[in-house]
Each structure stands twice: as C-alpha cells, then as structure tokens.
Design a protein around this motif. Structure first.
Motif: not given
Length: 166
Positions: A73, A93, A68, A122, A96-98
């Motif tokens: 990415k 979560d 973060d 995800k 999905k985010k990473y």
C-alpha cells in the motif's frame, strides 16, 4: 524525489526534475539494472518517495507486479512522470489501486518545451484518459499544433517560425 534512467527527456526536466530539485527535502538517484526493478518498488514506498520519473511502461508494470506480490500500500501520494507516452485506460485503474498520479508530457527537443501535458489522478474522468492521447496543449498562446496525414507539426507565431514536423 527519486530519479532513475532516462534523464534526457527535455520536458521531463521542466515538469519533474527542476521542481523537485527546487522543492524537495530529499533527493535520491538510483541506478537500477534491468531485471532488478523490484528494488525501485521497495524504495518508492520505504523511502516515502513522492515523485519519480519512470522510463517506460515495462518498468512501471514490473514495479506494480512487485507491489501486488507484496500487497504493498503506497503511503504517499506518488506522482509518476512518464515522458513521451500516452496514458492508457488501465493507468486510471492503477491510479486508484496504488494511490498514484501520472504526469505525462510530450515535447520537442528542438524547442525544449512541453507541448502536450496529461495529469491523471484516481478522480480523473474517463474522457481524459485515452490509449492514443498524448495530452492537451500546454500553452496555446505560444505554440500551435496541426495534424496532416497523422504527422504532428508545431509552429510559433510569436517566434515567426514555420511549421516543423515533430
């Protein structure tokens, strides 16, 4: 594949180590001191790691905190093995985010087998993820589980074993 601490989980060997040793092009072992998890965070992305076993949620959170801060990415579809832990709701979560997947196994050292298995991506439905769920029974033809007073018992009819407490 990247291997770090906690190589003693029997189910982790079957799901993570053996397949990666057999099928990966490159294999790396990193010994990282507590407090230096940022090194792992950098390594996972820079070296295009596709599989890693992380010893606990504290290490995972230190890695994601670093991602973060650096707005990282993940460029691969990273599979993260977490032996012996349920996959809580917030991991969906994170998936999905990473751009990561979580594989969690729970087994018994005395049988050295995977009893329960979770695989969260995800796209996993919400009902697959639970703060208390250790997974689904991996092989219901060989082992059966029963719960008595919040204690898990495993038995195997083919082996003619009596129920054992886990």
């Amino acid at each position: 594949a990247l291997h770090i601490r906690s190589m003693h989980h029997g189910s982790g060997f079957l799901i993570h180590y053996f397949p990666t040793l057999y099928g990966c092009k490159y294999h790396t072992f990193r010994s990282v001191a507590k407090g230096e998890e940022w090194i792992l965070a950098e390594c996972l992305n820079n070296e295009k790691v596709t599989r890693v076993q992380i010893d606990n949620s504290f290490t995972l959170l230190k890695i994601t905190d670093h991602w973060d801060k650096k707005d990282t990415k993940i460029s691969t579809n990273l599979k993260i093995q977490m032996s012996g832990f349920p996959i809580p709701m917030n991991y969906l979560d994170m998936a999905k985010k990473y751009n990561v997947e979580f594989i969690s196994t729970f087994g018994s050292l005395d049988v050295a087998m995977i009893l329960l298995f979770n695989h969260v991506t995800k796209d996993s439905p919400l009902d697959l993820v639970s703060n208390r769920c250790l997974g689904t029974l991996y092989d219901d033809g060989f082992y059966t589980l029963s719960f008595v007073d919040d204690i898990v018992y495993v038995e195997s009819e083919p082996l003619k074993e009596k129920p054992r407490m886990l």
